[in-house]
Write an enzyme that holds these catalytic residues in place. Structure first.
Site, mmCIF file in Angstrom:
data_model
loop_
_atom_site.group_PDB
_atom_site.id
_atom_site.type_symbol
_atom_site.label_atom_id
_atom_site.label_comp_id
_atom_site.label_asym_id
_atom_site.label_seq_id
_atom_site.Cartn_x
_atom_site.Cartn_y
_atom_site.Cartn_z
ATOM 1 N N GLY A 322 0.791 -1.127 -0.130
ATOM 2 C CA GLY A 322 -0.194 -0.223 -0.147
ATOM 3 C C GLY A 322 0.928 1.219 -0.004
ATOM 4 N N GLU A 323 0.477 2.411 0.589
ATOM 5 C CA GLU A 323 0.988 3.580 0.832
ATOM 6 C C GLU A 323 1.126 4.539 -0.591
ATOM 7 O OE1 GLU A 323 4.262 1.915 4.103
ATOM 8 O OE2 GLU A 323 4.834 2.847 2.143
#
EC number: 2.4.2.21
Length: 357
Positions: A322-323
């Site tokens: 993610g991120e």
């Protein structure tokens, strides 16, 4: 629907797909066998359509927004990480120490970190951190709606404002990124509600669950779908997002809508970001032409999701962080596609003979 949100949606112009033929004709006239650059040609043609046929194609400046929020469903035991990790990781992002920081630097992409819904008070002031908290986290989706419709609309409008600011700064491409402990749970619930998928088929380990813990997560998602069934069955995509989503997910959905409003290419990260894209698409189908799925998340249910969306991610690297990490990597490919379209010589320019028809 909130009047301001409705006015933004009504102002979105669908991508002009009729320009695809002109884009492909140009690509076919470059010094290479037709189609030999594969999906880079598809990317270039789509960017040409998003640009309304204007040249040169531009992806830069590009910016990733990593948006953070906390989730009440964490109390149901659906993540091996404690909830305070959300806040700790926001500080890590601000200080430049996370995976997304490294990959944005490598890819030459600007990064903005946004506190949209973290628990606790304000963070220390930091130039890399945008503090526009809509609310301090959500309620547990297993016990009722995650948030009110008003809170959800505020988060959507926050995302729209982020896209507007990026456009004002000259950005031509934005990317979605997330941070929120337990956020694979609301994301999975949204996929089930929007796409008709079964929790047992698409629920995965998230940040590291296994065995019985994954089965418990499935049951939590089933409870969430049941307790909010009357909202989902009413068919309002914003109300469904409010019932089952998260503040960072709604903000990212707003970012997608805002990108389309301002004619920006929008690169979607992984499992959570694709849930935000799905919500935005259900709210406003015309956003789809502006969006690119960056990578095939390693979450086991993601293949079923992209099949249901009839979409094809760009990268297959086994990512599940993610991120915005996959988005940052995909932006390099989009830059390459634009450069090919802009800078490669035609057969006539180079004095190279074309293949016989």
């Amino acid at each position: 629907m909130n009047h301001e949100l409705r006015s933004v949606i009504d102002a979105i112009n669908p991508v002009d797909q009729s320009l695809m033929a002109a884009a492909q004709a140009h690509l076919d006239n470059l010094t290479k066998p037709r189609g030999s650059l594969g999906r880079l040609e598809e990317l270039a043609a789509r960017l040409y359509c998003i640009a309304g046929g204007r040249r040169p194609l531009r992806v830069d400046p590009a910016r990733v927004f990593t948006v953070a929020g906390d989730h009440g469903v964490s109390a149901e035991g659906v993540s091996p990480f404690p909830q305070e990790v959300t806040r700790q990781m926001v500080l890590n992002f601000a200080n430049g120490g996370a995976g997304i920081n490294v990959l944005c630097r490598t890819a030459g992409v600007d990064l903005r970190v946004v506190d949209a819904g973290c628990l606790g008070g304000p963070f220390p002031e930091h130039p890399a951190l945008i503090q526009r908290k809509v609310a301090e986290g959500t309620a547990s989706i297993a016990r009722g709606p995650a948030m009110s419709l008003e809170t959800c609309e505020k988060a959507l409008l926050l995302g729209i404002s982020l896209a507007e600011e990026a456009a004002a700064d000259g950005c031509r491409c934005v990317g979605t990124g997330d941070m929120g402990i337990s956020n694979t749970t609301p994301s999975t619930a949204l996929y089930c509600a929007y796409l008709g998928l079964d929790p047992a088929d698409i629920t995965g380990p998230g940040a590291g669950l296994a065995g019985e813990a994954v089965r418990h997560k499935v049951e939590v998602i089933r409870r969430a779908l049941e307790v909010n069934r009357h909202i989902v069955e009413a068919g309002d995509p914003v109300a469904t997002l409010a019932a089952l989503g998260g503040i960072e997910i709604a903000t990212l959905a707003g970012l997608v809508i805002g990108a389309a409003r301002h004619g920006l290419a929008c690169v979607i990260d992984g499992f959570i970001s694709t849930a935000a894209f799905t919500a935005a698409w259900k709210i406003c189908p015309d956003v789809r032409g502006y969006c690119f799925l960056s990578h095939a998340s390693a979450e086991p249910g993601y293949r079923s999701v992209v099949d249901a969306l009839n979409a094809q991610p760009l990268l297959h690297l086994g990512l599940r962080l993610g991120e915005g990490t996959g988005g940052a990597l995909a932006m390099f490919l989009m830059r390459a596609a634009a450069d090919i379209f802009n800078d490669m010589a035609t057969f006539a320019d180079a004095g190279v003979s074309e293949a016989d028809d």
